[in-house]
Structures are given as C-alpha cells and as structure tokens.
Write a protein that holds these residues in place. Structure first.
Motif, mmCIF file in Angstrom:
data_model
loop_
_atom_site.group_PDB
_atom_site.id
_atom_site.type_symbol
_atom_site.label_atom_id
_atom_site.label_comp_id
_atom_site.label_asym_id
_atom_site.label_seq_id
_atom_site.Cartn_x
_atom_site.Cartn_y
_atom_site.Cartn_z
ATOM 1 N N GLN A 194 -5.473 1.222 -10.629
ATOM 2 C CA GLN A 194 -6.936 1.001 -10.452
ATOM 3 C C GLN A 194 -7.263 1.888 -9.610
ATOM 4 O OE1 GLN A 194 -7.129 -2.758 -8.918
ATOM 5 N NE2 GLN A 194 -6.785 -3.957 -10.799
ATOM 6 N N SER A 195 -6.627 2.738 -8.793
ATOM 7 C CA SER A 195 -7.259 3.521 -7.752
ATOM 8 C C SER A 195 -7.267 4.982 -8.455
ATOM 9 C CB SER A 195 -6.530 3.499 -6.330
ATOM 10 O OG SER A 195 -4.945 3.964 -6.763
ATOM 11 N N SER A 196 -6.931 5.153 -9.512
ATOM 12 C CA SER A 196 -6.891 6.422 -10.093
ATOM 13 C C SER A 196 -8.456 6.961 -10.540
ATOM 14 C CB SER A 196 -6.202 6.716 -11.523
ATOM 15 O OG SER A 196 -4.584 6.339 -11.108
ATOM 16 N N LYS A 248 1.563 6.361 -6.952
ATOM 17 C CA LYS A 248 0.297 7.427 -7.512
ATOM 18 C C LYS A 248 0.581 8.801 -7.278
ATOM 19 C CE LYS A 248 -4.515 7.794 -6.917
ATOM 20 N NZ LYS A 248 -5.777 7.352 -6.310
ATOM 21 N N GLU A 268 0.820 -1.208 -0.055
ATOM 22 C CA GLU A 268 0.092 -0.025 -0.101
ATOM 23 C C GLU A 268 0.924 1.450 -0.031
ATOM 24 O OE1 GLU A 268 -3.186 2.807 0.006
ATOM 25 O OE2 GLU A 268 -2.942 0.465 -0.513
ATOM 26 N N LEU A 279 -2.270 -1.709 -8.672
ATOM 27 C CA LEU A 279 -3.247 -1.235 -7.716
ATOM 28 C C LEU A 279 -3.199 0.359 -7.845
ATOM 29 C CD1 LEU A 279 -2.303 -3.380 -4.679
ATOM 30 C CD2 LEU A 279 -4.424 -3.397 -6.094
ATOM 31 N N ALA A 280 -1.920 0.936 -8.111
ATOM 32 C CA ALA A 280 -1.953 2.610 -8.499
ATOM 33 C C ALA A 280 -2.721 2.880 -9.584
ATOM 34 C CB ALA A 280 -0.521 2.975 -8.633
ATOM 35 N N ARG A 282 1.918 1.483 -3.540
ATOM 36 C CA ARG A 282 0.892 2.020 -4.141
ATOM 37 C C ARG A 282 0.719 3.678 -4.174
ATOM 38 N NH1 ARG A 282 -3.737 3.850 -4.191
ATOM 39 N NH2 ARG A 282 -3.845 3.879 -1.759
ATOM 40 N N ARG A 283 1.086 4.100 -2.967
ATOM 41 C CA ARG A 283 0.506 5.346 -2.834
ATOM 42 C C ARG A 283 1.667 6.585 -3.308
ATOM 43 N NH1 ARG A 283 -1.069 5.499 3.574
ATOM 44 N NH2 ARG A 283 -2.988 4.388 3.411
#
Length: 180
Positions: free
Chosen positions: A178-180, A121, A114, A175-176, A117-118
């Motif tokens: 997908q979270s956009s 991003k 996580e 994951l990065a 990922r942050r």
C-alpha cells in the motif's frame, strides 16, 4: 403285526426327520450368527484400515516435520536479522523459538510491524524470504488439512505461532504494498 411294525418304522422315521430338521434349523441359526459376526468384523477391519491409513499419513508428516521446520526456519533467519529480533530463550524447537521471538516482539512493540514493512519494501531478499515462508507454511497447513480428517493438528498449527506469524507477515506485506 405287520401294520404295527410299519407304524413303528414310520414313527421312527418321523422322529428321525424331526431330529434332523431341528439340527438343520440350529445349524442355520449358527451360520447366520457367524455371518453377522463376520460382517461386523469386516466392518471393523475396514474402519481400522482407514484409521491406520490416516495415522500413517500423520506419522509421515511428523517424520518429515523436521525438514519442513528447517525449511521454514531458513526463511525466517534473514528476516529476523533484518528487523533485529532475537529468538526466544526456551528449550523448544528453533523454529518455534524464532516465531515466538517475532510474535513476542510484536506484542511488546507494535513498531515491529513497521520495521518489517520497511524491510519488505527496501530489501528484496527479505521480501523473497517472507514470500517463501508464507508459501511453504500455507502448503504445510493445506497438507495437514487434507491428510488429517478431524483437523485437530491443522487447527493447532493455524491457531498457534505458525498461523499468527502468517497473519503478521501478511499484514506487513499488505502495508508494504500500500505504501508503494
């Protein structure tokens, strides 16, 4: 008397021709044996040449490994700093200590994924370094696969820290995205 001399002479010529024929037969057998031996030696030389070419290619990779390792490490250092991970405290190469530190942290704390990922991003520099690392590591593995016919070295790297880190970074990038 003349007939006896002719028969003796004819007998000697026949024996002489027999001896010459036997000699020619044995000589032909030796030449055939030498031809088989030379063919076998030629095939061995061709195999040795192939092995030496492959070993030369592998040795060239080993000689250039330090440059490749340093290049990969240069992309890892900013990523490790961004997610606050320290390398392992072992006597191995700095690249393997860094990768080991990342994978050890992930094994102890799944939240490391996580954090990465942050960082991907929010920080374009981390994202760029991850992309560079993944591209160069993939190129390195592809090069190993094409130059080594039995694939032992490439499998070792793929199954080891290099392959694990590629999987870890690919998961974080996915994951990065997908979270956009």
């Amino acid at each position: 008397m003349q007939h006896i001399v002719i028969f003796i002479f004819f007998g000697l010529i026949t024996v002489f021709i027999g001896i010459i024929a036997t000699y020619i037969y044995r000589l032909n057998a030796r030449v055939t044996g030498m031809n088989k031996t030379l063919d076998h030696q030629y095939n061995l030389i061709v195999k040795m040449q192939s092995v030496l070419k492959n070993k030369y290619a592998t040795n060239a990779i080993a000689e250039n490994a330090e440059m490749i390792y340093q290049d990969l490490l240069q992309n890892l250092i900013p990523v490790m700093a961004a997610i606050d991970i320290m390398p392992r405290n072992t006597p191995e190469h700095a690249l393997w200590r860094a990768l080991g530190g990342i994978m050890d942290e992930y094994a102890k704390n799944p939240f490391a994924l996580e954090k990465l990922r942050r960082a991907i991003k929010l920080d374009s520099e981390v994202s760029r370094n991850i992309d560079n690392y993944m591209r160069r590591a993939d190129n390195f593995l592809h090069h190993l696969t094409t130059t080594e016919p039995d694939g032992l070295l490439a499998n070792t790297f793929t199954d080891g820290l290099l392959g694990q880190s590629l999987t870890f970074f690919a998961q974080a990038k996915q994951l990065a995205a997908q979270s956009s």
